[in-house]
Design a protein around this motif. Structure first.
Motif, mmCIF file in Angstrom:
data_model
loop_
_atom_site.group_PDB
_atom_site.id
_atom_site.type_symbol
_atom_site.label_atom_id
_atom_site.label_comp_id
_atom_site.label_asym_id
_atom_site.label_seq_id
_atom_site.Cartn_x
_atom_site.Cartn_y
_atom_site.Cartn_z
ATOM 1 N N ASP A 1 -65.864 124.442 96.700
ATOM 2 C CA ASP A 1 -67.265 124.153 96.432
ATOM 3 C C ASP A 1 -68.011 125.467 96.185
ATOM 4 O O ASP A 1 -67.557 126.553 96.590
ATOM 5 C CB ASP A 1 -67.843 123.431 97.667
ATOM 6 N N GLN B 1 -72.026 110.868 88.644
ATOM 7 C CA GLN B 1 -70.992 111.736 89.225
ATOM 8 C C GLN B 1 -69.626 111.315 88.686
ATOM 9 O O GLN B 1 -69.243 110.156 88.785
ATOM 10 C CB GLN B 1 -71.045 111.657 90.745
ATOM 11 N N SER C 1 -68.764 126.377 100.467
ATOM 12 C CA SER C 1 -70.160 125.978 100.680
ATOM 13 C C SER C 1 -70.857 127.027 101.545
ATOM 14 O O SER C 1 -70.389 127.338 102.646
ATOM 15 C CB SER C 1 -70.224 124.623 101.403
ATOM 16 N N GLY D 1 -74.914 118.759 98.699
ATOM 17 C CA GLY D 1 -73.592 119.190 98.246
ATOM 18 C C GLY D 1 -72.740 119.688 99.406
ATOM 19 O O GLY D 1 -71.517 119.483 99.425
ATOM 20 N N THR E 1 -65.698 120.804 93.290
ATOM 21 C CA THR E 1 -66.931 120.009 93.354
ATOM 22 C C THR E 1 -68.127 120.766 92.766
ATOM 23 O O THR E 1 -69.112 121.021 93.470
ATOM 24 C CB THR E 1 -67.239 119.594 94.814
ATOM 25 N N HIS F 1 -71.601 121.434 90.464
ATOM 26 C CA HIS F 1 -72.672 120.746 89.737
ATOM 27 C C HIS F 1 -72.668 121.298 88.319
ATOM 28 O O HIS F 1 -71.845 122.173 87.981
ATOM 29 C CB HIS F 1 -74.021 120.864 90.448
ATOM 30 N N LYS G 1 -70.987 116.872 90.033
ATOM 31 C CA LYS G 1 -72.075 116.253 90.788
ATOM 32 C C LYS G 1 -73.331 116.167 89.923
ATOM 33 O O LYS G 1 -73.521 116.969 89.025
ATOM 34 C CB LYS G 1 -72.369 117.085 92.043
#
Ligand SMILES: NC(=O)C1=CN([C@@H]2O[C@H](COP(=O)(O)OP(=O)(O)OC[C@H]3O[C@@H](n4cnc5c(N)ncnc54)[C@H](O)[C@@H]3O)[C@@H](O)[C@H]2O)[C@@H](O)CC1
Length: 462
Positions: free
Chosen positions: A317, A378, A292, A403, A335, A337, A374
């Motif tokens: 992520d 979800q 992230s 997120g 994770t 999107h 996501k």
């Protein structure tokens, strides 16, 4: 936990009921449920029932017969022919037949429309006359109760096609994929699952409910300490994106991580000024969060590889998703999107959005990791192909930073010892449930600060 059944699975379940009890009147039970919901939604005024030629139309006609006993009912045989016994019952009960022109005209005086054109046997899309009628219902603001599914959708399909826009949908036995997968689900309105005596056996697609989240949440006991509750190392944020580091800390701390270590590249003074309980630097840990807010980090591969070498379960992520090590990533949670999943698969975002189940399963199958896709719906896929849909929430959380918070939440849950799929389902669900209880444009970190109250509520409900 709600099992989601495809049309084929539901028909098989229905057949088992007929095999056990050949005279069972499933259509009568379905019609009763449709009439009950219609009366509850709009108790008075004329009901217009649009009827197709299959058993879905039969449900609509028997519902018309029930409704005609106490209120005016019009029926439009939209496909010309219809279920014979159902039509006879509706006419005997006093329902009046109208043609296509009459149906459109009648909308001005109708209080509710029942859409019984197609159900499980639906091919996507609508004949032109029915499409015009469906658009007129919406334009004139007449509430629509759909029988089984809004006609025009495919039962197993996430995509939208020309269809009715229902305010309420009455389905039978179990939800079908179109009721829970977006964007199709957005055409269903409020979903009512009527029990007509069909049992839903465990399937590879299911939807978590709030009661599951309460039952699974890791609540500390008398012997818990910071280590047994789980130490999480966050390697998140960067000099360019220091906010991501703060947001992942906020997520992890507000869902109860035993200890959070920060080992990323954001200034440590910034972390300490906001979260004094965070320990700076690497050390013993049960799980890590990677990616992230990294931006274009130069040693992304080696950092991700490091977690694999140390057999440290990781939440992967954002940018780290493109630096996955080779080999199986057992115990890891990815994770992405939809755009990130598309990049991993080498396909378009539109493809992921139209085939979310296939895409999320494919990445779980090829990596061995659990994959949390996501978005508005979800999904968490496992290596086995099983997909669990997280508890849904409002669109308020669809904003930058959500997120990063979610990665921190999932990391804390992974560190507590939960399997990766469960950490993903719980993490996505708690964020959605908190947003549902706190409607409004709260920033992702403000929302995370409201999670402890929701978790306390869940713990008290056990
Ligand atoms: N399977 C079950 O367990 C139960 C089914 N019931 C009802 O039966 C329904 C399924 O019945 P059927 O298998 O007859 O299927 P449908 O009633 O959904 O539709 C089949 C008919 O519609 C036509 N059709 C398909 N797509 C169309 C489209 N886009 N536009 C116009 N016409 C279209 C087909 O040519 C066929 O004649 C369920 O949705 C439910 O409402 C209930 O009676 C109770 C139990």
């Amino acid at each position: 936990m709600r099992q989601i059944l495809t049309a084929k699975q539901l028909r098989a379940a229905e057949q088992r009921v007929f095999d056990a009890e050949p005279d069972v009147d499933l259509m009568g039970r379905a019609a009763q449920a449709v009439a009950r919901v219609t009366d509850a939604v709009v108790p008075t005024g004329t009901v217009l029932v649009a009827v197709g030629q299959g058993n879905n139309g039969g449900d609509g006609l028997f519902a018309a017969a029930r409704l005609a006993a106490h209120r005016p009912v019009l029926v439009w045989l939209a496909m010309g022919s219809a279920h014979e016994a159902g039509l006879e019952a509706a006419v005997v009960a006093g329902a009046q037949e109208v043609d296509a022109v009459g149906a459109i005209k009648a909308l001005a005086e109708c209080s509710v429309v029942v859409d019984a054109v197609t159900g499980l046997g639906s091919r996507p899309g609508l004949p032109a006359e029915v499409e015009t009628f469906a658009a007129a219902c919406q334009a004139q603001g007449v509430p629509v109760v759909a029988v089984d599914l809004p006609s025009g959708l495919g039962a197993d399909d996430a995509r939208v096609h020309p269809s009715f826009q229902a305010d309420h949908t009455v389905t039978f036995g179990a939800p079908k994929p179109c009721h829970v997968l977006n964007p199709a689900a957005s055409r269903c309105g409020v979903l009512h699952v009527a029990d007509i005596g069909i049992d839903a056996e465990p399937t590879m697609l299911r939807a978590a409910e709030e009661s599951d989240i309460a039952a699974w949440w890791p609540v500390p006991g008398a012997r818990s300490d910071k280590y047994s509750r789980g130490v999480l190392v966050l390697d998140t944020g960067s000099e360019s994106y220091p906010g991501a580091a703060l947001l992942s800390c906020a997520g992890a701390l507000h869902v109860g991580a035993g200890m959070v270590r920060y080992a990323g590249r954001a200034p440590s003074g910034l972390i300490m000024s906001r979260f004094p309980s965070v320990v700076i630097g690497d050390g013993r840990a049960e799980a890590t969060v990677l990616g992230s807010g990294w931006g274009d980090r130069d040693n992304a591969e080696s950092r991700v590889e490091w977690a694999k070498l140390h057999q440290l379960p990781a939440v992967v992520d954002a940018d780290a998703l493109y630096s996955l090590p080779s080999g199986r990533l057992d115990g890891w949670l990815l994770t992405p999107h939809a755009g990130e999943l598309a990049r991993i698969l080498g396909c378009t975002r539109a493809h992921v959005e139209s085939q979310p189940l296939e895409c999320v399963r494919e990445v779980a199958r090829t990596t061995g990791a659990a994959v949390l896709l996501k978005g508005a719906t979800q999904y968490v896929a496992e290596l086995s192909g099983r997909v669990t849909i997280a508890v849904p929430g409002p669109a308020w959380t669809a904003r930058a930073g959500s997120g990063d918070v979610l990665a921190g939440i999932c990391g804390a849950l992974l560190a507590s010892g939960l399997p990766a799929w469960k950490a993903g389902v719980l993490g996505a669900s708690i964020q959605a449930m908190t947003a549902a209880r706190n409607p409004g444009p709260y920033t992702p970190d403000e929302l995370s600060a409201r999670m402890p109250a929701v978790i306390a509520e869940l713990a008290a409900a056990r």
